[in-house]
Structures are given as structure tokens and as C-alpha cells.
Design an enzyme around this catalytic site. Sequence first.
Site, mmCIF file in Angstrom:
data_model
loop_
_atom_site.group_PDB
_atom_site.id
_atom_site.type_symbol
_atom_site.label_atom_id
_atom_site.label_comp_id
_atom_site.label_asym_id
_atom_site.label_seq_id
_atom_site.Cartn_x
_atom_site.Cartn_y
_atom_site.Cartn_z
ATOM 1 C CG ASP A 265 -2.310 0.537 1.040
ATOM 2 O OD1 ASP A 265 -2.358 1.571 0.365
ATOM 3 O OD2 ASP A 265 -3.144 -0.168 1.516
ATOM 4 C CG HIS B 254 -9.132 -1.203 4.478
ATOM 5 N ND1 HIS B 254 -9.006 -1.128 3.024
ATOM 6 C CD2 HIS B 254 -8.949 0.004 5.004
ATOM 7 C CE1 HIS B 254 -8.310 0.093 2.712
ATOM 8 N NE2 HIS B 254 -8.426 0.772 3.661
ATOM 9 C CG ASP C 222 -4.544 5.619 0.986
ATOM 10 O OD1 ASP C 222 -5.475 4.890 1.311
ATOM 11 O OD2 ASP C 222 -4.657 6.873 1.527
HETATM 12 C C1 NOJ Z 1 -8.125 5.169 1.767
HETATM 13 C C2 NOJ Z 1 -7.916 4.166 2.779
HETATM 14 O O1 NOJ Z 1 -8.535 3.100 2.159
HETATM 15 C C3 NOJ Z 1 -8.622 4.317 4.165
HETATM 16 O O2 NOJ Z 1 -8.641 3.438 4.861
HETATM 17 C C4 NOJ Z 1 -7.699 5.650 4.792
HETATM 18 O O3 NOJ Z 1 -8.468 6.082 6.001
HETATM 19 C C5 NOJ Z 1 -7.806 6.639 3.880
HETATM 20 N N1 NOJ Z 1 -7.626 6.521 2.531
HETATM 21 C C6 NOJ Z 1 -6.813 7.776 4.058
HETATM 22 O O4 NOJ Z 1 -5.663 7.351 4.026
#
Ligand code: NOJ
Length: 559
Positions: free
Chosen positions: A98, A329, A199
Site C-alpha cells: 500500500d 477495509h 491510497d
Molecule cells: C483510503 C484508505 O483506504 C482508508 O482506509 C484511509 O483512511 C484513507 N484512504 C486515508 O489514508
Amino acid sequence: MNKKWWKESVVYQVYPRSFKDSNGDGIGDLQGIISKLDYLKELGIDVIWLSPVYKSPNDDNGYDISDYQGIMDEFGTMADWDQLLEEMHNRGMKLIMDLVVNHSSDEHKWFVESRKSKDNPYRNYYIWRKGKDRKEPNNWGSNFGGSAWEYDEETDEYFLHLFSKKQPDLNWENPQLRKEVYNMMTWWLDKGIDGFRMDVVNFISKVEGLPDDEVKPGKKYASGSKYYRNGPKIHDYFQEMNREVLSKYDIMTVGEMPGVKPELAKKYTADDRNELNMVFQFQHMGLDNGKNGKWDLKPLYLPDLKENLTEWQKALENEGWNSLYFSNHDQPRSVSRFGDDGKYHKESAKMLATILHMMKGTPYVYQGEEIGMTNVHFSSIEDYKDIETINFYNEQMEAGKPIEETMKSIYEKSRDNARTPMQWDRSTNAGFTTGSPWIAVNPNYSEVNVESQIHDENSIFHYYKKLISLRKEHEIIVYGNYDLLLPEHEEVFAYSRALGDEKLLVLCNFYANEIEVELPTEGNLRSPKQLIRNYPGDATLSPKVKLKPYEAVVYKGSI
Ligand code: NOJ
């Protein structure tokens, strides 16, 4: 048909904190994942997407990174990580990491330096602005509630954070920052990883001047998203990243992109544009949102889902590539959300999997989905750990909203639904930990768990295994073109796939009523053979088909 390994793969997402704890501290870890690789191999998984395992103060469970090249102590050491990669490669599996570079943690050394003074060499790694009339520099809200700006006394300026205030946004306008990111990516790729999930990566280019946005009635802050999603320099950044890093390796890249539409996704993923391989889009995840966003509950209307997924299938038919998912998630459990987690738990979980795994694109299985893990209903807000959920709860309470209504939204939409520990067996804490889990286990683990499903040939687990193996046996499942059948039908999701003179027919009843449907001529198949069905025995394919509650059946034949 431009063949690629990542088009032919099935991805499994591991959320490490909740997957498997090996040392009894109540938190999943790398050795825990290693101990379950044979299980994932058995399922037929080709690629693991590992949610962040880097050093982090865990304001947002690792999506706030304080050292991109170090492993979080709770998860283990770099030696554990090296072992994980080696053991995966030994089993013929690939690992994608990630990449969280829209923001870092405020505890990252870059930010620690950046906030020290206006002339610090790292100042320009982040987005700092003067306040306007003693107020925030603009009216944008954070994705986790409240303002997107935090005041910092030290230098009397504000910094931008599109997520929590411990997640300051990185300044991609700064070439020095981009270089640091590319070096870090190269470092991981040289360690042998097989790609990145990126992300909120379509947020990295912000419109110059960071203009105010319109504040909707009843809201304190504006969204601002039209000024930071898919911003003006986004394609330049991806092409530069591709040139400097990605093009040098045979890897898979998937950009998480809220607010992306099919035509734009094509630009991000078309081969000749040299950007990314696929996007992870959210349109279908928003179809059960009311007009006030995710917490505003609205029942899904099936034709909307069909129309949306079909639009994606058709738009990326010849150029670009789709990611296929119903769970991750950040989303509630799909069987609770779109299926029936009670009476038809098994049937509906299998039906949803069929819809997804027979489409064109790369399927993603989120941990626990393969056993039909369900949403959780914790009675107290104290049991919830997710920052987004807690912020929402606090805002509702401050606004004097009823607690029942607030908890109802949380039960249906909280990200913690997906984050309760993986249910391995019937032992204490579902076999996730011998200690006290960081978040409570879903009490249904004695019925829903891996061990019992492995021993039951009719389980959801075995059905996923079969779907995955069918994808490996039949090229049409990977590369065939898609066409929707019965677009207006409110209860049945039916489609065909075609490759050469082969054809596939997928019929799914999305609800608990038995139903009879008349297939259009486009659904005709010569010499149909049943590939999979979520009820025992063979169904008969005739122009009038009867489907049992949540029935899913797939036939292969010729045109
Ligand atoms: C997307 C991620 O999947 C999530 O879990 C996270 O809170 C936000 N981006 C910020 O990084």
C-alpha cells in the site's frame, strides 16, 4: 487481447491488524500472515494486497505513515517482512504494498521538520497557508469530519489535511518531494515487491489557489473535492512516476480513486498513456448513500447497480482495465449490505461472489469475505475504534441527534464492520489471538469461521475456491466481452460474456423471492454446460428460467 499476469490474477486484501496475531498481543502481525499463506494458496490467491505495515502512530490504523521504509513494531521487523515476501514468492504468490503518499503522518520526520519554521528545507513538503481573517485558509472539510485545516502556533500558519489532522497532505507541486517518493518506491521495488495499491492517489494534485467551495445547506464546511480530485497535474504526475519508476519493473499498479468516472478511468489506465494498470473506483459503493453521504442510509435499487457496473464493463472493454470488488477495509461487509446475513447467508454470499467473479476485470477478495463474514453490532460506541466512525458519532451527539439513529448508521456503514478479527475457528477470540484483541471479535464466530468451512464442501469458502479456479481454466472469464441482459429487471442480475465463439451466461437472483424470468434471445447458448451453481444439482436452462432465493448459476456454451 493484451494479456497480462495481473489481468489473470485474483487479489486478496490483508488488513494486517485484524488478520492473525502470532505473539498474543492482540494485534495481527507479519508472522501471523506467514502462518496463513498456505490457506490463501489453497483458496487460489495469486496476489496479496497488504494494507500498510509501515511505522505509524496509528491514528488511522497505518494509513498515517511516520517512516515509509520501516515496519511497525506491533507487526514485527523488516526481517519478518523479508521472510513474508520470500515465502510468498516460494509459493508463486505476488505481493503488492500500500503506497500512501497523498499524506504522511504528522510524526514523519519531514513534517516534524516542516512545522519548525517557514524557512526549513522541508517546509514546502506540505501545504501551508496563512489564515484568512483569523480563520482557516479556505472552507474545505476533511473527509473525516471537521475542517481540512489545522492551525500551527509555531509559525502562525495552517496546514492542509484532507483526512485526520495527524495526516498532513504532502505537496506534490514540490519536485523534491516527488523525487523522495520515487526513491522510496524504487527502494521497495528493488526489494522485490510486485506492485503498489495507491491510497487516494487521485487527490495528489490540488487546484492552484485552493479556492473556496460551495457550502451545502445544513453543513459547516464545503466538500472542496472538485478542487483536489483528479486535479490539473494528475496525469503529469502519473506519467512522471511511470517514467521514473513503474516502467522499469513488471508490476501491477492500482490507484484508489474516489470520484473517478469510467471515461477518466480509461485515461488513467489505457496502455498507451503509461500511467497505472487499473483504478479502484467507488461509484457502486455510493449507490446506497442518501443525499447526505454515506451515513445517510438508502436501500440499494438493483437496476442502479447493474447500470453502473455495466457502464464500467463497457467503458473499459478495449482500453484500460477494471478492479472488481464489493468489500474492503473501508466498506461494510457485502453479505450484510447487499445480501442476507441471516436465513440465506450462504446462498446470498455465493450469489454476490458469482456476480463479481464472472465479470471482466481483476477480482479482489477482502479477508473474511470468502467465509461470508458479516457486519457487527457493538452495543456501545466505546467498542468502536475507527476514527471516521468516532468523529461521526461525536458530531452527531454535538448536534443533538438521536443516539438510535446514529448507531443504526454505524451498524450499517462503519468501517469497523470490516475490521473485526478474522474468524479462523471456534476457539476463544476466533483463533485470531491468544491475548485480548485490539477490537472485539464478531460474536458469530462459532458459526462463521474458516475451520468449519474448510471441512464443508458446500461452504462459501469452497464456492470462492471454485470461482477462482474457473477463472484460471476458462480464458473467457478473464478476457471475454460483457453484455448486460434484462437491464430493467428489478430482481435479477443477468449478463453474458463472449470470446471467439464461446459464450458464458450468468444468472443471479438478487433477492429471497423465487422468480421466473424469460431470457431474451441474447441469452441463447448452444450446448450449455453448467459451470457453477450455489444450489445442489444441475439446473435446466430454458427460455423461461426459474431461480430460487438468491440463486446464482453460470453456463458456458457457444454462440
Ligand atoms: C483510503 C484508505 O483506504 C482508508 O482506509 C484511509 O483512511 C484513507 N484512504 C486515508 O489514508
